[in-house]
Scaffold this motif. Structure first.
Motif, PDB file in Angstrom:
ATOM      1  N   UNK A  39       0.847  -1.201   0.000  1.00  0.00           N
ATOM      2  CA  UNK A  39       0.000   0.000   0.000  1.00  0.00           C
ATOM      3  C   UNK A  39       0.879   1.246   0.000  1.00  0.00           C
ATOM      4  N   UNK A  40       1.878   1.275   0.854  1.00  0.00           N
ATOM      5  CA  UNK A  40       2.765   2.433   0.933  1.00  0.00           C
ATOM      6  C   UNK A  40       3.507   2.643  -0.393  1.00  0.00           C
ATOM      7  N   UNK A  41       3.953   1.562  -1.006  1.00  0.00           N
ATOM      8  CA  UNK A  41       4.702   1.661  -2.259  1.00  0.00           C
ATOM      9  C   UNK A  41       3.828   2.181  -3.393  1.00  0.00           C
ATOM     10  N   UNK A  42       2.545   1.858  -3.376  1.00  0.00           N
ATOM     11  CA  UNK A  42       1.624   2.303  -4.427  1.00  0.00           C
ATOM     12  C   UNK A  42       1.033   3.693  -4.164  1.00  0.00           C
ATOM     13  N   UNK A  43       1.497   4.385  -3.132  1.00  0.00           N
ATOM     14  CA  UNK A  43       0.908   5.674  -2.754  1.00  0.00           C
ATOM     15  C   UNK A  43       1.002   6.718  -3.854  1.00  0.00           C
ATOM     16  N   UNK A  44       1.998   6.642  -4.728  1.00  0.00           N
ATOM     17  CA  UNK A  44       2.189   7.632  -5.782  1.00  0.00           C
ATOM     18  C   UNK A  44       1.441   7.300  -7.072  1.00  0.00           C
ATOM     19  N   UNK A  45       0.916   6.076  -7.174  1.00  0.00           N
ATOM     20  CA  UNK A  45       0.171   5.718  -8.370  1.00  0.00           C
ATOM     21  C   UNK A  45       0.453   4.295  -8.820  1.00  0.00           C
ATOM     22  N   UNK A  46      -0.148   3.898  -9.954  1.00  0.00           N
ATOM     23  CA  UNK A  46      -0.062   2.521 -10.442  1.00  0.00           C
ATOM     24  C   UNK A  46       1.370   2.068 -10.707  1.00  0.00           C
ATOM     25  N   UNK A  47       1.580   0.771 -10.503  1.00  0.00           N
ATOM     26  CA  UNK A  47       2.885   0.163 -10.776  1.00  0.00           C
ATOM     27  C   UNK A  47       2.694  -1.233 -11.331  1.00  0.00           C
ATOM     28  N   UNK A  48       3.644  -1.650 -12.128  1.00  0.00           N
ATOM     29  CA  UNK A  48       3.686  -3.018 -12.633  1.00  0.00           C
ATOM     30  C   UNK A  48       4.293  -3.915 -11.558  1.00  0.00           C
ATOM     31  N   UNK A  51       8.015  -3.612 -11.110  1.00  0.00           N
ATOM     32  CA  UNK A  51       8.389  -2.353 -10.464  1.00  0.00           C
ATOM     33  C   UNK A  51       8.153  -2.425  -8.954  1.00  0.00           C
ATOM     34  N   UNK A  52       7.034  -3.025  -8.576  1.00  0.00           N
ATOM     35  CA  UNK A  52       6.734  -3.194  -7.156  1.00  0.00           C
ATOM     36  C   UNK A  52       7.819  -4.029  -6.475  1.00  0.00           C
ATOM     37  N   UNK A  53       8.147  -5.148  -7.079  1.00  0.00           N
ATOM     38  CA  UNK A  53       9.147  -6.049  -6.484  1.00  0.00           C
ATOM     39  C   UNK A  53      10.492  -5.354  -6.353  1.00  0.00           C
ATOM     40  N   UNK A  54      10.871  -4.609  -7.366  1.00  0.00           N
ATOM     41  CA  UNK A  54      12.137  -3.878  -7.345  1.00  0.00           C
ATOM     42  C   UNK A  54      12.126  -2.796  -6.255  1.00  0.00           C
ATOM     43  N   UNK A  55      11.002  -2.074  -6.141  1.00  0.00           N
ATOM     44  CA  UNK A  55      10.897  -0.989  -5.163  1.00  0.00           C
ATOM     45  C   UNK A  55      10.874  -1.503  -3.726  1.00  0.00           C
ATOM     46  N   UNK A  90      -0.932  -3.579 -14.441  1.00  0.00           N
ATOM     47  CA  UNK A  90      -0.623  -2.575 -13.423  1.00  0.00           C
ATOM     48  C   UNK A  90      -1.585  -2.728 -12.250  1.00  0.00           C
ATOM     49  N   UNK A  91      -1.083  -2.380 -11.085  1.00  0.00           N
ATOM     50  CA  UNK A  91      -1.892  -2.381  -9.870  1.00  0.00           C
ATOM     51  C   UNK A  91      -1.958  -0.965  -9.328  1.00  0.00           C
ATOM     52  N   UNK A  92      -3.131  -0.591  -8.838  1.00  0.00           N
ATOM     53  CA  UNK A  92      -3.307   0.713  -8.207  1.00  0.00           C
ATOM     54  C   UNK A  92      -4.230   0.552  -7.011  1.00  0.00           C
ATOM     55  N   UNK A  93      -4.164   1.505  -6.109  1.00  0.00           N
ATOM     56  CA  UNK A  93      -4.991   1.464  -4.906  1.00  0.00           C
ATOM     57  C   UNK A  93      -6.418   1.893  -5.212  1.00  0.00           C
ATOM     58  N   UNK A  94      -7.356   1.240  -4.584  1.00  0.00           N
ATOM     59  CA  UNK A  94      -8.753   1.686  -4.608  1.00  0.00           C
ATOM     60  C   UNK A  94      -8.902   2.764  -3.535  1.00  0.00           C
ATOM     61  N   UNK A  95     -10.088   3.307  -3.401  1.00  0.00           N
ATOM     62  CA  UNK A  95     -10.341   4.296  -2.349  1.00  0.00           C
ATOM     63  C   UNK A  95     -10.057   3.694  -0.970  1.00  0.00           C
ATOM     64  N   UNK A  96     -10.477   2.458  -0.759  1.00  0.00           N
ATOM     65  CA  UNK A  96     -10.218   1.793   0.529  1.00  0.00           C
ATOM     66  C   UNK A  96      -8.721   1.610   0.753  1.00  0.00           C
ATOM     67  N   UNK A  97      -7.995   1.263  -0.293  1.00  0.00           N
ATOM     68  CA  UNK A  97      -6.546   1.118  -0.187  1.00  0.00           C
ATOM     69  C   UNK A  97      -5.863   2.442   0.137  1.00  0.00           C
ATOM     70  N   UNK A  98      -6.299   3.508  -0.534  1.00  0.00           N
ATOM     71  CA  UNK A  98      -5.725   4.842  -0.257  1.00  0.00           C
ATOM     72  C   UNK A  98      -6.017   5.288   1.169  1.00  0.00           C
ATOM     73  N   UNK A 103      -3.594   5.518   8.491  1.00  0.00           N
ATOM     74  CA  UNK A 103      -3.071   4.732   9.613  1.00  0.00           C
ATOM     75  C   UNK A 103      -1.612   4.289   9.414  1.00  0.00           C
ATOM     76  N   UNK A 104      -1.223   4.036   8.174  1.00  0.00           N
ATOM     77  CA  UNK A 104       0.172   3.647   7.922  1.00  0.00           C
ATOM     78  C   UNK A 104       1.102   4.807   8.265  1.00  0.00           C
ATOM     79  N   UNK A 105       0.755   6.024   7.845  1.00  0.00           N
ATOM     80  CA  UNK A 105       1.566   7.191   8.185  1.00  0.00           C
ATOM     81  C   UNK A 105       1.580   7.415   9.697  1.00  0.00           C
ATOM     82  N   UNK A 106       0.422   7.250  10.355  1.00  0.00           N
ATOM     83  CA  UNK A 106       0.349   7.431  11.815  1.00  0.00           C
ATOM     84  C   UNK A 106       1.246   6.416  12.528  1.00  0.00           C
ATOM     85  N   UNK A 107       1.233   5.179  12.083  1.00  0.00           N
ATOM     86  CA  UNK A 107       2.087   4.154  12.675  1.00  0.00           C
ATOM     87  C   UNK A 107       3.559   4.481  12.435  1.00  0.00           C
TER      88      UNK A 107
END
Length: 128
Positions: A39-48, A51-55, A90-98, A103-107
């Motif tokens: 979820x944190x990695x996809x915060x900027x937008x869609x990724x293949x 790309x996710x695995x590399x990041x 490509x994978x991107x976050x839904x509204x629920x994912x965003x 909570x991730x930032x708060x943690x």
């Protein structure tokens, strides 16, 4: 330094830790370390996936695939296929994912403030 404390959110009583309790779902989500990292990695937008695995680093292809599928089933991710050769996904976050980013930032903020103290308490001066 004074820390402002937010009023606790009041939730509808659910009973004695019932299996469909939303709080148990939230704990399950945060108990899966790869899910929150994705979820944190996809915060900027869609990724293949590559790309996710590399990041992310340190995640196996099998674990990435399993976690992405689980996140899709949970409604946290959208999966988009492009009609190209070779096929592109490509994978991107839904509204629920965003919404999980809050909570991730708060943690993360909590870990930044208290992580060293907790780590020192757990692993401090250990003598053999």
């Amino acid at each position: 330094m004074t820390v402002e404390r937010a009023e606790p959110v009041r939730f509808t009583e659910y009973g004695g830790y019932e299996s469909d309790c939303p709080a148990r779902l939230a704990v399950d989500i945060f108990g899966n370390s790869w899910l929150t990292v994705i979820v944190y990695t996809l915060r900027e937008g869609p990724m293949r996936p590559v790309e996710l695995r590399r990041a992310i680093g340190g995640i196996s292809q099998k674990m990435l695939t399993q976690t992405l599928r689980r996140m899709q089933t949970m409604g946290l991710l959208e999966h988009r296929r492009y009609a190209e050769a070779p096929p592109r996904v490509e994978y991107s976050l839904t509204a629920a994912g965003r919404d999980l980013l809050g909570p991730i930032f708060a943690l993360g903020e909590w870990a930044d403030r208290h992580g060293d103290a907790v780590r020192a308490s757990l692993y401090g001066d250990q003598e053999d």
